[in-house]
Design a protein around this motif. Structure first.
Motif, short mmCIF file in Angstrom:
data_model
loop_
_atom_site.label_atom_id
_atom_site.label_comp_id
_atom_site.label_asym_id
_atom_site.label_seq_id
_atom_site.Cartn_x
_atom_site.Cartn_y
_atom_site.Cartn_z
N SER A 1 -0.42 7.49 -10.51
CA SER A 1 -1.19 6.07 -10.78
C SER A 1 -0.49 5.33 -9.50
O SER A 1 0.33 5.29 -8.95
N GLN B 1 0.75 -1.41 0.00
CA GLN B 1 0.06 0.07 0.13
C GLN B 1 1.01 1.11 0.09
O GLN B 1 0.35 2.30 0.31
N TYR B 2 2.17 1.19 -0.41
CA TYR B 2 2.91 2.24 -0.66
C TYR B 2 3.52 3.04 0.64
O TYR B 2 4.61 3.38 0.79
N HIS C 1 4.67 16.36 -7.75
CA HIS C 1 3.55 15.98 -7.56
C HIS C 1 3.28 15.35 -6.10
O HIS C 1 4.24 15.01 -5.76
N LEU C 2 1.75 15.47 -5.53
CA LEU C 2 1.45 14.78 -4.39
C LEU C 2 1.27 13.27 -4.83
O LEU C 2 0.70 12.87 -5.91
N PRO C 3 1.34 12.26 -3.68
CA PRO C 3 0.69 11.07 -4.02
C PRO C 3 -0.47 10.75 -4.71
O PRO C 3 -0.64 9.99 -5.64
N ASN C 4 -1.47 11.64 -4.40
CA ASN C 4 -2.87 11.42 -4.85
C ASN C 4 -2.94 11.87 -6.28
O ASN C 4 -4.04 11.70 -6.99
N GLU C 5 -1.82 12.46 -6.91
CA GLU C 5 -1.85 12.77 -8.40
C GLU C 5 -1.02 11.59 -9.33
O GLU C 5 -0.87 12.00 -10.27
N PRO D 1 0.79 11.64 2.58
CA PRO D 1 -0.07 12.49 1.34
C PRO D 1 0.21 13.77 1.41
O PRO D 1 0.05 14.25 0.43
N THR D 2 0.63 14.63 2.40
CA THR D 2 0.91 15.76 2.42
C THR D 2 2.23 16.38 1.84
O THR D 2 2.60 17.33 1.73
N LYS E 1 3.25 5.41 -7.75
CA LYS E 1 3.34 5.46 -6.25
C LYS E 1 4.14 4.11 -5.74
O LYS E 1 5.18 4.46 -4.91
#
Length: 228
Positions: A147, A95-96, A141-145, A100-101, A151
């Motif tokens: 694939s 799950q990497y 980039h942030l992780p939520n940006e 996230p921030t 990640k």
């Protein structure tokens, strides 16, 4: 002959669950030489995750000997174990576990901060690690940006940035489609070609077949140790 980078002899692990005792490992013995590319394979509940925790210095055996880089983990303080983990082992998870921030670059710089490396050098080392996994264009980039495959590449860059002797990967392709998973395994192969020991913990026979050695665990015991 040099000492194995991982050495386990008659390792047993018993967990107490209330009044019940769970025998997670029942006398595991094997060693891993520097530069091997191997998998530890078994179904859920087989003991492979407990075995991974022993190699990763995240847990201690109930009995038996575990040596990582020639050092017996049961005799070390928590502080010394943390130092050994940070200097010797890079972790990659299904799950990497990216923050996230933080940007991609900042995520990869994190383990270097724990080693006391000054910021400018941390940045240069992180940029180099990201270039090797093909993500130089994603550093801000942030992780939520990203694939799933991107990640995992960030996670691999973070694991390798400290140049550890061992990369320990727990189901690293479990959350990826087959093509992306294949690309991640090829990346591990490239990292291994530089002399880094790679240990992949998996339930997937396809991954087991893709590594040069596969140790099979069932019911806390080794069922097979195949080298190709």
């Amino acid at each position: 002959m040099s000492e194995p980078v991982i050495f386990m002899e008659d390792v047993r692990k018993i967990y107490s669950m209330g009044e019940q005792e769970v025998h997670a490992l029942r006398g595991i013995s094997f060693s891993v030489e520097q530069g091997e590319f191997m998998s530890i394979m078994g179904p859920s509940g087989s003991g492979k995750s407990t075995c991974m925790n022993m190699i990763g210095c995240l847990d201690r055996p109930t009995s038996g000997i575990v040596k990582i880089g020639g050092r017996e983990t049961a005799k070390m303080t928590e502080k010394k174990l943390a130092e050994l983990r940070n200097k010797t082992i890079g972790f990659v998870f299904q799950q990497y576990h990216l923050l996230p921030t933080m940007t991609v670059l900042e995520n990869v710089m994190v383990p270097l901060r724990y080693q006391g490396i000054e910021r400018a050098l941390r940045r240069d080392m992180a940029l180099s690690a990201l270039e090797k996994v093909g993500l130089s264009d994603r550093i801000n980039h942030l992780p939520n940006e990203l694939s799933g495959g991107q990640k995992q590449r960030v996670a691999i860059a973070r694991a390798t940035v400290t140049k550890p002797a061992i990369i320990l990967a727990d189901e690293p392709t479990g959350a990826l489609d087959s093509a992306t998973g294949k690309a991640v395994l090829e990346l591990f192969g490239e990292i291994n070609s530089t002399g880094t020991t790679i240990v992949i913990v998996t339930h997937d026979p396809g991954i087991g077949a893709s590594t040069r050695r596969c140790v099979r665990i069932l019911d806390g015991m080794i069922q097979g140790d195949e080298k190709r």
